[in-house]
Enzyme design. Structure first.
Site, mmCIF file in Angstrom:
data_model
loop_
_atom_site.group_PDB
_atom_site.id
_atom_site.type_symbol
_atom_site.label_atom_id
_atom_site.label_comp_id
_atom_site.label_asym_id
_atom_site.label_seq_id
_atom_site.Cartn_x
_atom_site.Cartn_y
_atom_site.Cartn_z
ATOM 1 N N HIS A 187 -37.691 10.814 13.213
ATOM 2 C CA HIS A 187 -38.902 11.635 13.302
ATOM 3 C C HIS A 187 -38.673 12.884 14.147
ATOM 4 O O HIS A 187 -39.081 13.991 13.761
ATOM 5 C CB HIS A 187 -40.030 10.787 13.900
ATOM 6 C CG HIS A 187 -41.335 11.501 14.021
ATOM 7 N ND1 HIS A 187 -42.176 11.704 12.947
ATOM 8 C CD2 HIS A 187 -41.954 12.071 15.103
ATOM 9 C CE1 HIS A 187 -43.254 12.362 13.353
ATOM 10 N NE2 HIS A 187 -43.145 12.601 14.651
ATOM 11 N N ASP A 242 -45.648 10.156 23.747
ATOM 12 C CA ASP A 242 -46.049 11.028 22.638
ATOM 13 C C ASP A 242 -46.560 12.367 23.167
ATOM 14 O O ASP A 242 -47.604 12.422 23.822
ATOM 15 C CB ASP A 242 -47.152 10.332 21.830
ATOM 16 C CG ASP A 242 -47.403 10.988 20.488
ATOM 17 O OD1 ASP A 242 -46.855 12.066 20.238
ATOM 18 O OD2 ASP A 242 -48.162 10.414 19.683
#
EC number: 1.11.1.19
Length: 430
Positions: free
Chosen positions: A338, A242
């Site tokens: 995403h 991330d």
């Protein structure tokens, strides 16, 4: 291992702690001291073969860069632990704009002075009996922010930059008022949780007469000590790498992304050179996420779970090619993935610097796991950073929305530190 060897190792450790403590007090040379004396304690003690190990040690032994712009806690290596605290002016202080302004000045002055001391000393040097006694500096860093509601309290709405306008509502929001807003924000980070806790206690106490805690949330990421590569992008609780798309801190794009531009309106100049922080409390539905196989998780995100590479690519840092298709003509990165909906190409170049942390509050009374992402995004203006990206994710059907809940939200202005002035002084007294 023989008994004499054990005794020598114990003696060596005691000698190291004493010597490193002295080096910490002087400040200079701490990185060198940490690397030299800790090498014998590492699993792989060959210094030529383990530069990453030395970096791990520096995070524990060094002090944060107190001169980092616009404030410490935005750039540089991220510490493993963080505590974000939102505070409001005390009810008594909100009686009228004059008392609110005086109380705000007192709080900001106290935090500026204490933060400077914490960056140079340690909590146990400031308060006798602090929980951090006997511990190294642990890269302790403090960041101070101001919420838009403070400007209302001190009757300074005319000095509110457009970038500090309230965040819009998003279609996927499920916000709880108790986890939103705040007149002030303290972000405190450290590589050790005891050092962090001791610093938070001192900072909150320093302004206890003028403020009250509105909400707070502790976050964590992998420690430098446990990371095989401390420079590697960390993972979140979903197992995803991330932060890959962040601008590199040594690239000019980084400063352009996080820094507020000079204001056209002189009344807004107090934020010149500062930055804006969006904080979101995002609960992850981890039970539902665990039901997906790896391939399904990768389609939701648009990246490989093991390497972080965009689907169809091999390396984490390979560019996201939104036009790439498989042999049957289908997009390699699904239309609702995403990474596709969050990409700058899909949002007119919108960028932000994300420096998020995981949080885990255990299980609620109803048996639901309360864990997820303490999302923090830095930008020069949310209108060209967080807002268009979040609107795209919310309105275009981000596949990840099914597995997350946005339950807390706040926006803070983080003014640049200025020599000889307390943080926010140009706003309060300007």
């Amino acid at each position: 291992m023989t008994e004499p060897d054990t005794e020598r190792k114990g003696s060596s450790r005691r000698g190291f702690l004493a010597g490193l403590g002295a080096a910490a007090l002087t400040g200079a040379g701490i990185g060198m001291a940490a690397g030299e004396v800790l090498r014998p304690l590492l699993p792989d003690s060959d210094p030529a073969a383990s530069p990453e190990a030395e970096q791990r040690l520096r995070m524990a032994a060094q002090r944060a860069d107190a001169t980092a712009a616009p404030q410490p806690g935005i750039s540089g290596p991220a510490p493993a632990f963080v505590h974000v605290i939102a505070l409001d002016l005390a009810e008594e202080a909100r009686k009228n704009p004059d008392t609110a302004r005086d109380s705000a000045a007192a709080a900001l002055r106290s935090w500026t002075e204490l933060a400077a001391r914490l960056h140079e000393e340690s909590p146990h040097d400031i308060a006798e009996g602090a929980a951090s006694a006997g511990l190294l500096p642990a890269s302790l860093m403090v960041t101070v922010g101001i919420g838009g509601s403070l400007l209302s309290a001190i009757d300074a709405e005319d000095r509110r930059p457009d970038a500090l306008a309230d965040l819009p509502e998003f279609s996927t929001d499920d916000l709880h008022p108790r986890w939103c807003g705040g007149d002030f924000m303290l972000q405190v980070g450290a590589e050790d949780p005891m050092v962090l806790t001791a610093a938070v206690e001192e900072l909150v106490a320093a302004a206890a007469d003028a403020t009250a805690v509105r909400w707070s949330l502790r976050g964590f990421r992998r420690t430098a000590a446990a990371a095989r590569d401390p420079d590697a992008t960390p993972r979140n609780l979903m197992g995803q790498i991330d932060g890959t798309a962040n601008p590199a801190q040594d690239h000019p794009l980084f400063d352009r992304t996080i820094t507020a531009r000079p204001a056209d309106n002189p009344a807004h100049a107090w934020m010149d050179g500062g930055s804006y922080l969006v904080v979101r409390r995002i609960r992850m539905l981890l039970t539902e996420w665990r039901k997906l196989d790896v391939a399904a998780r990768e389609r939701v995100i648009g990246r490989r779970l093991d390497t972080g590479a965009p689907l169809g690519s091999r390396n984490e840092t390979d560019p996201v090619v939104l036009s790439a298709r498989d042999e049957e003509g289908e997009p390699l990165i699904p239309e609702n993935a995403h990474v596709r909906l969050a990409s700058p190409e899909n949002n007119l170049g919108a960028r932000m610097f994300r420096r998020g942390y995981s949080y885990d509050q255990g299980w609620r009374d109803d048996g639901v796991r309360d864990a997820g992402l303490l999302f923090m995004a830095w930008q020069g203006d949310p209108a060209t950073g967080f807002i268009p990206v979040q609107r795209s994710l919310a309105d275009q059907g981000d596949a990840l929305n099914r597995y997350i809940r946005h339950e807390g939200s706040a926006l803070f202005a983080v003014p640049a530190a200025r020599e000889g002035r307390y943080l926010g002084q140009d706003l309060i007294e300007g």
